[in-house]
Enzyme design. Structure first.
Site, PDB file in Angstrom:
ATOM      1  N   HIS A 148       0.808  -1.167  -0.207  1.00 53.50           N
ATOM      2  CA  HIS A 148      -0.199  -0.032  -0.120  1.00 53.50           C
ATOM      3  C   HIS A 148       0.888   1.309  -0.082  1.00 53.50           C
ATOM      4  O   HIS A 148       0.510   2.282  -0.300  1.00 53.50           O
ATOM      5  CB  HIS A 148      -0.870   0.087   1.132  1.00 53.50           C
ATOM      6  CG  HIS A 148      -2.092  -1.115   1.150  1.00 53.50           C
ATOM      7  ND1 HIS A 148      -3.253  -0.662   0.590  1.00 53.50           N
ATOM      8  CD2 HIS A 148      -2.130  -2.226   1.248  1.00 53.50           C
ATOM      9  CE1 HIS A 148      -4.046  -1.855   0.735  1.00 53.50           C
ATOM     10  NE2 HIS A 148      -3.271  -2.829   1.094  1.00 53.50           N
ATOM     11  N   ASP A 156       3.644   9.270  -0.935  1.00 51.71           N
ATOM     12  CA  ASP A 156       2.395   8.541  -0.772  1.00 51.71           C
ATOM     13  C   ASP A 156       1.999   7.440  -1.589  1.00 51.71           C
ATOM     14  O   ASP A 156       2.326   7.922  -2.833  1.00 51.71           O
ATOM     15  CB  ASP A 156       1.249   9.607  -0.661  1.00 51.71           C
ATOM     16  CG  ASP A 156       0.222   9.327   0.438  1.00 51.71           C
ATOM     17  OD1 ASP A 156       0.082   8.010   0.965  1.00 51.71           O
ATOM     18  OD2 ASP A 156      -0.587  10.084   0.936  1.00 51.71           O
TER      19      ASP A 156
HETATM   20  P1  ADQ Z   1      -3.071   6.150   4.659  1.00 55.52           P
HETATM   21  O1  ADQ Z   1      -1.637   6.652   4.868  1.00 55.52           O
HETATM   22  O2  ADQ Z   1      -3.707   5.899   5.847  1.00 55.52           O
HETATM   23  O3  ADQ Z   1      -3.024   4.697   3.739  1.00 55.52           O
HETATM   24  P2  ADQ Z   1      -4.978   7.605   2.893  1.00 55.52           P
HETATM   25  O4  ADQ Z   1      -4.863   6.903   1.337  1.00 55.52           O
HETATM   26  O5  ADQ Z   1      -4.904   8.929   2.749  1.00 55.52           O
HETATM   27  O6  ADQ Z   1      -3.664   7.254   3.691  1.00 55.52           O
HETATM   28  O7  ADQ Z   1      -6.279   6.968   3.433  1.00 55.52           O
HETATM   29  C1  ADQ Z   1      -6.635   7.380   4.589  1.00 55.52           C
HETATM   30  C2  ADQ Z   1      -8.125   7.173   4.937  1.00 55.52           C
HETATM   31  O8  ADQ Z   1      -8.195   7.685   6.091  1.00 55.52           O
HETATM   32  C3  ADQ Z   1      -9.067   7.790   3.826  1.00 55.52           C
HETATM   33  O9  ADQ Z   1     -10.233   7.029   3.492  1.00 55.52           O
HETATM   34  C4  ADQ Z   1      -9.495   8.956   4.656  1.00 55.52           C
HETATM   35  O10 ADQ Z   1     -10.849   9.593   4.444  1.00 55.52           O
HETATM   36  C5  ADQ Z   1      -9.416   8.534   6.014  1.00 55.52           C
HETATM   37  N1  ADQ Z   1      -8.861   9.901   6.858  1.00 55.52           N
HETATM   38  C6  ADQ Z   1      -7.702  10.590   6.779  1.00 55.52           C
HETATM   39  N2  ADQ Z   1      -7.500  11.377   7.740  1.00 55.52           N
HETATM   40  C7  ADQ Z   1      -8.754  11.339   8.287  1.00 55.52           C
HETATM   41  C8  ADQ Z   1      -9.363  12.036   9.363  1.00 55.52           C
HETATM   42  N3  ADQ Z   1      -8.793  13.228   9.815  1.00 55.52           N
HETATM   43  N4  ADQ Z   1     -10.604  11.791   9.938  1.00 55.52           N
HETATM   44  C9  ADQ Z   1     -11.281  10.900   9.220  1.00 55.52           C
HETATM   45  N5  ADQ Z   1     -10.819  10.055   8.483  1.00 55.52           N
HETATM   46  C10 ADQ Z   1      -9.490  10.284   7.894  1.00 55.52           C
HETATM   47  C11 ADQ Z   1      -1.960   3.772   3.288  1.00 55.52           C
HETATM   48  C12 ADQ Z   1      -1.223   4.418   2.333  1.00 55.52           C
HETATM   49  C13 ADQ Z   1      -1.869   5.270   1.113  1.00 55.52           C
HETATM   50  C14 ADQ Z   1      -3.105   4.386   0.389  1.00 55.52           C
HETATM   51  C15 ADQ Z   1      -3.795   3.738   1.447  1.00 55.52           C
HETATM   52  C16 ADQ Z   1      -4.516   2.602   0.572  1.00 55.52           C
HETATM   53  O11 ADQ Z   1      -0.061   5.271   3.128  1.00 55.52           O
HETATM   54  O12 ADQ Z   1      -1.064   5.912   0.289  1.00 55.52           O
HETATM   55  O13 ADQ Z   1      -3.836   5.104  -0.431  1.00 55.52           O
HETATM   56  O14 ADQ Z   1      -2.974   2.701   2.427  1.00 55.52           O
HETATM   57  O15 ADQ Z   1      -3.855   1.531  -0.250  1.00 55.52           O
END
Ligand code: ADQ
Length: 464
Positions: free
Chosen positions: A162, A370
């Site tokens: 991921h 990311d």
């Molecule tokens: P993450 O690093 O956790 O995931 P991201 O892809 O942005 O990052 O996903 C975060 C999830 O958490 C999203 O669904 C978002 O809506 C939710 N979220 C984030 N901040 C939030 C907040 N403040 N309050 C509520 N909800 C929040 C890892 C990798 C990413 C990759 C994903 C999926 O680091 O690059 O996209 O896995 O593969």
């Protein structure tokens, strides 16, 4: 004969550090996609319970929920510190995100990483039948496939990373890099978020092991054959678009709009993590207020970032940095009736967040690295097609490969952030609509189901 032995056909076994077991809300995203796939395939999901106990068993406890079986295990304090906080989050996470400077190379950590990967290998091994498929998720389990092979299991075994795979010279900073990479090659298929990640891994394997690309596109590495699959993760696009129209979304948007008045909202939503480029984003907003005095009092930036993994020192430092920066910027630019930056160090439900996205004129997604970044995709999905907001996206997010109609910025260059926000605020509605339509079309085509089907198709094609 156990109950498992009696089951016929191919079963899917997913492994991830955390599972969706017992979650109150698992609306949308990876949890639902995996859950559906598992429910269709008589599936089993293996992971950590989230509990730390004195003498954890090496076994996992089974439970059933909505058509999926779970096998959940506990960690000891030493395992949690060494495997989770240590090797996974203080070695692999920083290095894979290009932050060798933040890595803590403690050889004890690796011992626990091996121990937990062995523990999971044992749990999988006890349950897996020869024609099952084992789908392992993320950097916590780079060695699991290798261990399964050592344990004599020859079934189909795939892995999805991921997070990014960095440039070869960065990956080599990990003392155990060769063992980890060879471990990866024990999987039949390794899925990566972006073309860049795939190219980095292929280059590393060629340089380090003289890997050879076969005519069918697979790589031959020290007697192992692995397929590297570019498979960018998506979201439940339609589900998220619907959520943005529902009551919780409207309520959240209403509360925030009372505070906003007639100001334009610029939003940021992230886990609080140094990879997300939050200080750089705040600096970008300061640069905006500095360069464009005409926006003073006209826009409000709201950043939602709940603390995560707060015991790791680096995260505490980041929190202090953000507190100081928002204080400084509000002090420098704020007025009696205007707070330029609002920083909310807490999480909101995704249903509420959907409403906030829809209210926003622009969304700032500025990671320094990311894997993908799902916030960028969710923001687009939540927009009003008639009056869509503008996505401002870092060139270093995996999502930038797919989302070319966003305003692409360099997060290290605060002027590039400032100018993009100004451009987004001033952008004519026709241009916003055009950009949005093309982004949304792609989000519908390459959604979370597309992603899982793409991976599963590759998986199912592996000869048993
Ligand atoms: P993450 O690093 O956790 O995931 P991201 O892809 O942005 O990052 O996903 C975060 C999830 O958490 C999203 O669904 C978002 O809506 C939710 N979220 C984030 N901040 C939030 C907040 N403040 N309050 C509520 N909800 C929040 C890892 C990798 C990413 C990759 C994903 C999926 O680091 O690059 O996209 O896995 O593969």
């Amino acid at each position: 004969m156990t109950e498992d032995d009696e089951k016929q056909g191919s079963r899917l076994i997913a492994v991830s550090n955390r599972t969706a077991a017992g979650q109150e809300s698992r609306a949308g995203g990876l949890a639902v996609a995996l859950w559906d796939t598992l429910a269709d395939m008589n599936g089993l999901w293996i992971g950590w319970s989230g509990r730390i106990i004195d003498y954890p068993s090496n076994r996992a406890k089974s439970s059933h929920e909505d058509g999926v079986e779970f096998a959940i295990t506990d960690y000891s304090r030493h395992q949690y510190d060494g495997f989770y906080l240590g090797y996974s989050n203080s070695v692999l996470w920083p290095v894979m995100h290009n932050r060798i400077d933040l890595a803590v190379f403690d050889s004890e950590y690796f011992r626990f990483y091996v121990e937990i990967n062995e523990k999971f290998s044992d749990i999988v091994r006890r349950r897996a039948q020869p024609n099952d498929m084992v789908w392992v998720h993320d950097y916590h389990f780079l060695l699991l496939g290798d261990m399964l092979r050592e344990d004599g299991w020859n079934g189909r075994c795939g892995f999805f990373l991921h997070i990014p795979f960095p440039a070869p010279e960065v990956f080599r900073a990990i003392p155990e890099h060769r063992r980890l990479a060879l471990g990866l090659c024990a999987y039949n298929v390794v899925g990566l978020q972006s073309g860049k990640d795939l190219a980095n891994l292929a280059q590393y394997l060629e340089e380090e092991f003289g890997a050879e690309e076969l005519p069918d596109g697979r790589f031959r590495v020290e007697g192992r054959t692995v397929r590297l699959l570019h498979c960018p993760i998506g979201i439940d696009t339609e589900g998220f678009a619907r959520a943005a129209l529902e009551e919780p979304a409207k309520k959240a948007a209403h509360s925030l709009s009372k505070f906003l008045g007639d100001r334009d909202l610029v939003i940021g939503v992230d886990r609080m993590d140094y990879s997300k480029g939050l200080p750089q984003r705040f600096e970008g907003m300061a640069e905006l207020f500095d360069r464009y005095p005409e926006v003073h009092g006209k826009i409000s930036f709201t950043q939602i970032a709940p603390p995560s993994r707060s015991v790791v020192e680096e995260y505490a430092h980041l929190r202090q940095q953000l507190d100081a920066l928002s204080g400084r910027i509000n002090g420098d630019y704020g007025d009696l009736d205007w707070i330029p930056i609002r920083y909310l160090a807490r999480g909101y439900d995704r249903e509420q967040i959907a409403g906030l996205y829809r209210l926003a004129k622009a969304c700032l997604v500025t990671p320094l690295q990311d894997g993908m970044n799902l916030v960028a995709k969710e923001f687009v999905a939540a927009q009003d097609p008639e009056d869509p907001g503008v996505l401002i996206l870092s060139q270093f997010a995996g999502a930038a490969e797919q989302m070319k109609e966003a305003l692409i910025i360099n997060p290290y260059d605060s002027a590039s952030i400032a100018d993009a926000v100004k451009r987004a605020i001033d952008m004519p509605v026709e241009e916003r609509q055009q950009r949005w339509q093309s982004l949304y079309r792609n989000l519908i085509e390459q959604d979370i189901n597309w992603w899982r089907e793409r991976f599963m198709a590759e998986f199912e094609a592996i000869p048993v």
